[in-house]
Design an enzyme around this catalytic site. Sequence first.
Site, PDB file in Angstrom:
ATOM      1  N   SER A  39      42.898  39.308  40.281  1.00 27.76           N
ATOM      2  CA  SER A  39      41.513  38.912  40.520  1.00 27.76           C
ATOM      3  C   SER A  39      40.570  40.033  40.088  1.00 27.76           C
ATOM      4  O   SER A  39      40.644  40.501  38.949  1.00 27.76           O
ATOM      5  CB  SER A  39      41.336  38.530  41.990  1.00 27.76           C
ATOM      6  OG  SER A  39      40.112  37.858  42.195  1.00 27.76           O
ATOM      7  N   ASP A 161      42.405  31.878  40.353  1.00 23.44           N
ATOM      8  CA  ASP A 161      42.557  33.230  40.891  1.00 23.44           C
ATOM      9  C   ASP A 161      44.021  33.620  41.132  1.00 23.44           C
ATOM     10  O   ASP A 161      44.743  32.929  41.845  1.00 23.44           O
ATOM     11  CB  ASP A 161      41.780  33.295  42.214  1.00 23.44           C
ATOM     12  CG  ASP A 161      41.558  34.703  42.712  1.00 23.44           C
ATOM     13  OD1 ASP A 161      42.494  35.519  42.628  1.00 23.44           O
ATOM     14  OD2 ASP A 161      40.464  34.981  43.211  1.00 23.44           O
TER      15      ASP A 161
END
Length: 284
Positions: A39, A161
């Site tokens: 991320s 993500d």
Amino acid sequence: MYQATIILEGGANRGIFTSGVLDYLMEKDIYFSDVIGVSMGSCNGIDYVSKQPKRTKDCIIHEEDKRANFNNPIRMIKNKSLMDMDLIFEEFPRKVYPFDFETFFKSDINCEIVTTNCSTGEAEYMTEQSDRERLMTITRASCSMPLVSPMVDVDGTLYLDGGLADSIPIKRAVEIGNRKIVIVLTRNKGYRKKPIKKAIAGAYRKMYKDYPELLDTLLKRNLRYNQTINKIEELEEEGKIVVIRPEMKTISRLETKTEKLEEFYFHGYHKMEEELDKITGYLL
């Protein structure tokens, strides 16, 4: 360069702590042979490999005129995303805060960017060594939070993500084979994820009803995260890995106040400064 792996946790704007840690390492010309970014940690990771201290910091704590664009509601509605991902992964690296693609692609550092495959619900560890657009696309996918960001198409497959499937990829680091592993976390010691709220679970079920494996990953994320943290703390106590984490109260992942972001950045910078001898001694 140390033959070792550094893992960079995500956490959106909490990643400013990691930026401080890496900026100090870059100032001291300390690099790892392997980097795994998750991320926001993937943004930190590619800037570390491209040897661009303070670039991540500038992207998060930018001038007011650019912050206004960053939070532009019209662009958010158009892109169906809470954050202006086009600005972050297209305009910033090409115009506003140029990314050094040449240095990145020439680097001997193996940089893996963690994404979550929306069809399988599993983590994938992606690399890119020549294609500028694909590098930004997989980094964008790694940072695309559920509910507030659209899925990202990479090579015909949809991703979100990386932290959903593998928030802190310690198992992947072990697979790489380096004996030394350093982890940069963005949460305080002892933090554990709470069970998902019913309202959020309901939103997940509605939005991702056509992606059952992804939905399962989302609903079990807190359990997997907490199991991973338990393992990390165990390895840390045994002296097998080293962990750098914030000691001050952490900021919100969507924090926008400059003074709070600056404070958290310098906390990471000075924390690494304090831990330098420990880290280099461990890496020898």
